[in-house]
Enzyme design. Structure first.
Site, PDB file in Angstrom:
ATOM      1  N   LEU A   1       1.984  10.695   6.518  1.00 50.08           N
ATOM      2  CA  LEU A   1       1.457   9.697   5.580  1.00 50.08           C
ATOM      3  C   LEU A   1       1.528   8.317   6.214  1.00 50.08           C
ATOM      4  O   LEU A   1       2.496   7.975   6.894  1.00 50.08           O
ATOM      5  CB  LEU A   1       2.285   9.705   4.293  1.00 50.08           C
TER       6      LEU A   1
ATOM      7  N   HIS B   1       6.811   6.027   1.607  1.00 48.34           N
ATOM      8  CA  HIS B   1       7.637   4.934   1.078  1.00 48.34           C
ATOM      9  C   HIS B   1       8.446   5.429  -0.122  1.00 48.34           C
ATOM     10  O   HIS B   1       9.630   5.108  -0.271  1.00 48.34           O
ATOM     11  CB  HIS B   1       6.750   3.778   0.616  1.00 48.34           C
TER      12      HIS B   1
ATOM     13  N   ALA C   1       0.859  -1.191   0.000  1.00 47.98           N
ATOM     14  CA  ALA C   1       0.000   0.000   0.000  1.00 47.98           C
ATOM     15  C   ALA C   1       0.898   1.246   0.000  1.00 47.98           C
ATOM     16  O   ALA C   1       0.759   2.150   0.832  1.00 47.98           O
ATOM     17  CB  ALA C   1      -0.975   0.006   1.175  1.00 47.98           C
TER      18      ALA C   1
ATOM     19  N   SER D   1      -0.251   4.116   5.429  1.00 50.16           N
ATOM     20  CA  SER D   1      -1.171   3.279   4.640  1.00 50.16           C
ATOM     21  C   SER D   1      -2.542   3.241   5.301  1.00 50.16           C
ATOM     22  O   SER D   1      -3.551   3.029   4.641  1.00 50.16           O
ATOM     23  CB  SER D   1      -0.616   1.861   4.528  1.00 50.16           C
TER      24      SER D   1
ATOM     25  N   GLN E   1       3.564  -9.572  13.200  1.00 46.84           N
ATOM     26  CA  GLN E   1       3.604  -8.331  13.978  1.00 46.84           C
ATOM     27  C   GLN E   1       2.216  -7.778  14.279  1.00 46.84           C
ATOM     28  O   GLN E   1       2.095  -6.691  14.813  1.00 46.84           O
ATOM     29  CB  GLN E   1       4.479  -7.289  13.278  1.00 46.84           C
TER      30      GLN E   1
ATOM     31  N   GLY F   1      11.807   4.694   8.046  1.00 44.72           N
ATOM     32  CA  GLY F   1      11.268   6.028   8.255  1.00 44.72           C
ATOM     33  C   GLY F   1      11.203   6.389   9.725  1.00 44.72           C
ATOM     34  O   GLY F   1      10.901   5.543  10.574  1.00 44.72           O
TER      35      GLY F   1
ATOM     36  N   ASP G   1       8.068   5.755  12.140  1.00 41.57           N
ATOM     37  CA  ASP G   1       8.001   4.653  13.104  1.00 41.57           C
ATOM     38  C   ASP G   1       9.304   4.672  13.909  1.00 41.57           C
ATOM     39  O   ASP G   1      10.176   3.813  13.749  1.00 41.57           O
ATOM     40  CB  ASP G   1       7.812   3.332  12.364  1.00 41.57           C
TER      41      ASP G   1
ATOM     42  N   GLN H   1      10.315   1.689  16.055  1.00 42.43           N
ATOM     43  CA  GLN H   1      10.714   0.585  15.172  1.00 42.43           C
ATOM     44  C   GLN H   1      12.142   0.799  14.660  1.00 42.43           C
ATOM     45  O   GLN H   1      12.959  -0.122  14.671  1.00 42.43           O
ATOM     46  CB  GLN H   1       9.729   0.502  14.009  1.00 42.43           C
TER      47      GLN H   1
END
Ligand code: PAJ
Length: 291
Positions: A184, A36, A31, A186, A60, A147, A150, A153
């Protein structure tokens, strides 16, 4: 150079075998959007061979989460990759990635995986790190791009490669936003009607936090309170809004150095996250996670 779509590890291996030069990977769950795309563009500028992975990783997601409602748009994803001159798109099936079913051996994120998003989503970061480790092994990149959107993460992935001596550079790129500030994601496709407007609560709260710090406020609780009040103006109650040390995610009480402000909230059915780094005594333009 045309973009090749491969689905199996054998296809991936043979497609990689006759390539030389620095390999960059951008891992995604598909998506694809302009966030991305920006990671892919940065990778394209810096590396010879670009691999984008598209894999919606069930490991996850908790059973109660939105895995089944996650948008899947492989054709459009491959088209976006072709526009950005990606060499290979690796889009494996769940069976290809987990041929023996759920893996018995997994990567455990440790304490950094238990706080913030990890507290709201137990086991989430173990699932992320397990698939990231597998995809790093399968694609063998020199550099992997993630990115700041996150942030937690990105930090646990940095920790993964350091703690387990993986030979890959991890690069973290700034969050791409809509003109009105919404990060942004998904998941934004599932924000309808008034919820699209209410979703601005997250980025506005972060702006308020930045402004308070720029105005000299150094008390983290006071900054969090201002940010929370801003969210409540849009009738949004955060899951959490916290000011933490960007290195180890421990709570910050008084701002002395760079501070990560991180927020999560449910808008209708959709859970959103966002963050910003407050730079104290530095260049405010470089409000990204430090290397
Ligand atoms: P996904 O949510 O698809 O995100 C893929 C990459 O794009 C991540 O590194 C994420 O931080 C980055 N990204 C998402 N939105 C962004 C934005 N607005 N600006 C900049 N970068 C953005 O994150 C995952 O997938 C998965 O957990 C994954 C790492 C692929 C493991 O399954």
């Amino acid at each position: 150079m045309t973009t090749r779509l491969v689905h199996t590890r054998d296809e991936l291996r043979s497609a990689m075998a006759n390539r030389s030069g620095e390999v960059g990977v951008v891992m995604t769950m598909g998506a694809l959007h302009d966030g991305h795309r920006e990671l892919i563009k940065v990778a394209r500028r810096r590396c010879k061979v670009i691999v984008v992975t598209v894999f919606l990783n069930p490991l996850q997601f908790a059973p109660s989460e939105d895995l089944s409602r996650y948008p899947m748009t492989l054709d459009a994803d491959v088209a976006l990759c072709a526009e950005e001159d990606v060499d290979l798109v690796f889009a494996p099936s769940v069976e290809e990635v987990y041929p023996a079913g759920e893996p018995q051996v997994r990567v455990h994120a440790g304490p950094l995986g238990d706080v913030l998003e990890g507290a709201s989503r137990p086991g989430h970061f173990d699932g992320v790190l397990t698939v990231v480790a597998k995809l790093l092994h399968l694609t063998s990149p020199d550099v992997a791009y993630f990115g700041q959107k996150d942030a937690q993460q990105a930090l646990v992935i940095r920790k993964l490669v350091r703690d387990l001596d993986m030979e890959v550079r991890i690069e973290i790129e700034p969050t791409v936003r809509e003109d009105d500030g919404l990060a942004l994601s998904s998941r934004n496709a599932r924000l309808h009607g008034d919820n699209r407007r209410r979703a601005l609560a997250l980025s506005r709260a972060l702006q308020v936090a930045q402004q308070a710090a720029a105005g000299g406020e150094r008390d983290a609780a006071a900054i969090a309170q201002l940010a929370r009040a801003q969210m409540q103006e849009l009738q949004v109650e955060p899951d959490y809004i916290e000011l933490v040390d960007p290195e180890d995610l421990t709570p910050v009480h008084a701002l002395r150095g760079d501070t990560l402000v991180t927020v999560a909230a449910r808008i209708g059915e959709v859970r959103l996250i966002d963050n910003t780094v407050i730079i104290i005594d530095g260049d405010a333009e470089v409000a990204t996670l430090l290397p």
